[in-house]
Design a protein around this motif. Structure first.
Motif, PDB file in Angstrom:
ATOM      1  N   ILE A 187      55.801  39.685  33.790  1.00 41.52           N
ATOM      2  CA  ILE A 187      56.027  40.099  35.177  1.00 41.52           C
ATOM      3  C   ILE A 187      55.057  41.216  35.560  1.00 41.52           C
ATOM      4  N   GLY A 188      54.836  42.152  34.645  1.00 38.58           N
ATOM      5  CA  GLY A 188      53.910  43.246  34.910  1.00 38.58           C
ATOM      6  C   GLY A 188      52.485  42.766  35.104  1.00 38.58           C
ATOM      7  N   HIS A 189      52.032  41.830  34.267  1.00 37.12           N
ATOM      8  CA  HIS A 189      50.664  41.313  34.382  1.00 37.12           C
ATOM      9  C   HIS A 189      50.465  40.539  35.688  1.00 37.12           C
ATOM     10  N   ILE A 190      51.472  39.791  36.107  1.00 35.98           N
ATOM     11  CA  ILE A 190      51.375  39.051  37.377  1.00 35.98           C
ATOM     12  C   ILE A 190      51.156  40.020  38.529  1.00 35.98           C
ATOM     13  N   GLY A 191      51.886  41.137  38.514  1.00 30.25           N
ATOM     14  CA  GLY A 191      51.713  42.144  39.559  1.00 30.25           C
ATOM     15  C   GLY A 191      50.339  42.758  39.567  1.00 30.25           C
ATOM     16  N   ASN A 192      49.662  42.748  38.418  1.00 30.57           N
ATOM     17  CA  ASN A 192      48.314  43.315  38.331  1.00 30.57           C
ATOM     18  C   ASN A 192      47.234  42.298  38.650  1.00 30.57           C
ATOM     19  N   GLY A 193      47.623  41.131  39.156  1.00 28.57           N
ATOM     20  CA  GLY A 193      46.646  40.153  39.603  1.00 28.57           C
ATOM     21  C   GLY A 193      46.280  39.097  38.585  1.00 28.57           C
ATOM     22  N   ASP A 194      46.879  39.162  37.390  1.00 32.00           N
ATOM     23  CA  ASP A 194      46.591  38.161  36.362  1.00 32.00           C
ATOM     24  C   ASP A 194      47.535  36.975  36.590  1.00 32.00           C
ATOM     25  N   ILE A 195      47.248  36.215  37.621  1.00 31.97           N
ATOM     26  CA  ILE A 195      48.152  35.165  38.083  1.00 31.97           C
ATOM     27  C   ILE A 195      48.354  34.065  37.046  1.00 31.97           C
ATOM     28  N   GLN A 196      47.366  33.822  36.189  1.00 30.91           N
ATOM     29  CA  GLN A 196      47.506  32.744  35.217  1.00 30.91           C
ATOM     30  C   GLN A 196      48.649  33.001  34.232  1.00 30.91           C
ATOM     31  N   VAL A 197      49.069  34.281  34.119  1.00 32.78           N
ATOM     32  CA  VAL A 197      50.194  34.602  33.238  1.00 32.78           C
ATOM     33  C   VAL A 197      51.473  33.917  33.721  1.00 32.78           C
ATOM     34  N   MET A 200      60.952  39.747  42.210  1.00 32.22           N
ATOM     35  CA  MET A 200      60.316  40.360  41.040  1.00 32.22           C
ATOM     36  C   MET A 200      58.800  40.394  41.178  1.00 32.22           C
ATOM     37  N   SER A 201      58.232  39.306  41.674  1.00 27.52           N
ATOM     38  CA  SER A 201      56.775  39.239  41.822  1.00 27.52           C
ATOM     39  C   SER A 201      56.281  40.261  42.841  1.00 27.52           C
ATOM     40  N   LEU A 202      56.948  40.347  43.997  1.00 28.29           N
ATOM     41  CA  LEU A 202      56.542  41.301  45.027  1.00 28.29           C
ATOM     42  C   LEU A 202      56.727  42.740  44.559  1.00 28.29           C
ATOM     43  N   GLY A 203      57.809  42.990  43.823  1.00 28.50           N
ATOM     44  CA  GLY A 203      58.033  44.332  43.293  1.00 28.50           C
ATOM     45  C   GLY A 203      56.937  44.741  42.326  1.00 28.50           C
ATOM     46  N   SER A 204      56.536  43.823  41.453  1.00 26.25           N
ATOM     47  CA  SER A 204      55.471  44.109  40.501  1.00 26.25           C
ATOM     48  C   SER A 204      54.142  44.349  41.218  1.00 26.25           C
TER      49      SER A 204
END
Length: 317
Positions: free
Chosen positions: A113-123, A229-233
């Motif tokens: 979840i943290g990596h997705i928030g940092n733009g690593d969408i492939q996670v 969760m995604s928007l929060g991250s």
């Protein structure tokens, strides 16, 4: 167990259902924000401990479990598992598979979840991999019966508060050279435990591990929880970095995260549940199965990291 989890489609929702969905969205947003801001997951914490001799993050994860216990006790709600523990041979096999998947993915469900928030969408493909396994009905039919289970709390709210004070004190001593990160981690662990336990209390089917599956099985709540969760991250990342840094996916990266998700999904089916369930449901519920499975996950991760290294890195470092 009473639930406000709206088991209906958006088109048929009443005003009360919309209020319930709004509550789920707010709690999921806080959870995603805290997961990103805390820059923590079981893989990162284990790598910190094994490679850098820094156990503070591993200790902090226990704090989130204790904060969840405080919420369960105050709300007078027993930690609830949609499916009970499987026999020990399944539990151990599941913990090993989940650890292997987390290592391949480079993050557990918290870190993903943290990596997705940092733009690593492939996670995000890790959740697709988990979904592909957990949503295949024939797999469930091969397993022994494991009906839903309510766990007895470890103790009352004051016991959990007392344990939090002790654990935070230990981490304060160990992290004396990094006071700024200590404060951020302390607040983040509190938010993770409180938001997860509140979500699990008002929506007993909630689980980060099974969030993608919930989009299909419980459309409104699943979609709202995933989006929240995604928007929060992402919001947490924007506050830290001042910009959303989108990372272009690669074929190798997508395959790695999908494979990791499939292995994590197999493990979550056999335990059942991921490290979020073990920490934030099993630990407050004094379940020895949760302790055993989590110790095995950490042990396997530590062995892999010591032997092969780790690409896991806390994005807040």
């Amino acid at each position: 167990m009473t639930s406000i989890f709206p088991e209906l489609s958006f088109s048929s929702m009443s005003a009360t259902d919309w209020l319930g969905a709004l509550l789920i969205a707010a709690l999921a947003f806080i959870l995603g924000f805290a997961l990103n801001r805390g820059s923590i997951c079981t893989v990162i914490a284990t790598a910190d401990w094994v490679l850098r001799k820094r156990p503070a993050r591993s200790i902090a994860l226990l704090e989130s479990a204790l904060w969840a216990g405080v919420v369960y006790a105050i709300l007078d709600v027993a930690p609830f598992m949609p499916a009970g523990w499987l026999p020990i041979e399944y539990l151990l096999a599941g913990a090993i598979l989940f650890a292997l998947g987390s290592y391949v993915n480079g993050a557990c469900v918290f870190g993903s979840i943290g990596h997705i928030g940092n733009g690593d969408i492939q996670v995000s493909l890790v959740f697709v991999g988990i979904f592909l396994v957990t949503f295949v009905e024939p797999i469930a039919k091969l397993l022994p019966e494991h009906p839903p289970l309510s766990l007895p709390l470890l103790g009352g709210a004051m016991l959990f508060v007392g344990l939090i004070i002790v654990v935070v004190g230990i981490r304060f001593f160990l992290a004396r050279r990094d006071r700024a990160n200590f404060r951020v981690l302390t607040v983040s662990m509190g938010l993770i435990g409180v938001s997860f336990a509140t979500l699990a209390s008002v929506a007993p089917l909630f689980s980060i591990t099974a969030s993608i599956e919930a989009v299909v099985s419980v459309p409104v709540a699943g979609a709202v929880a995933v989006m929240g969760m995604s928007l929060g991250s992402i919001a947490s990342s924007l506050l830290r970095n001042r910009a959303f840094r989108f990372k272009l996916p690669t074929w190798g990266g997508m395959l790695r995260h999908l494979t990791g998700g499939i292995l994590m999904g197999l493990g979550a089916v056999l335990i059942p549940g991921g490290n979020d369930t073990l920490l934030l449901t099993g630990f407050p519920g004094a379940a020895w199965q949760a302790l055993l499975a989590y110790v095995v996950i950490v042990g396997v991760l530590a062995t892999l990291i010591a032997g092969f290294g780790s690409k896991a890195m806390a994005w807040g470092d």
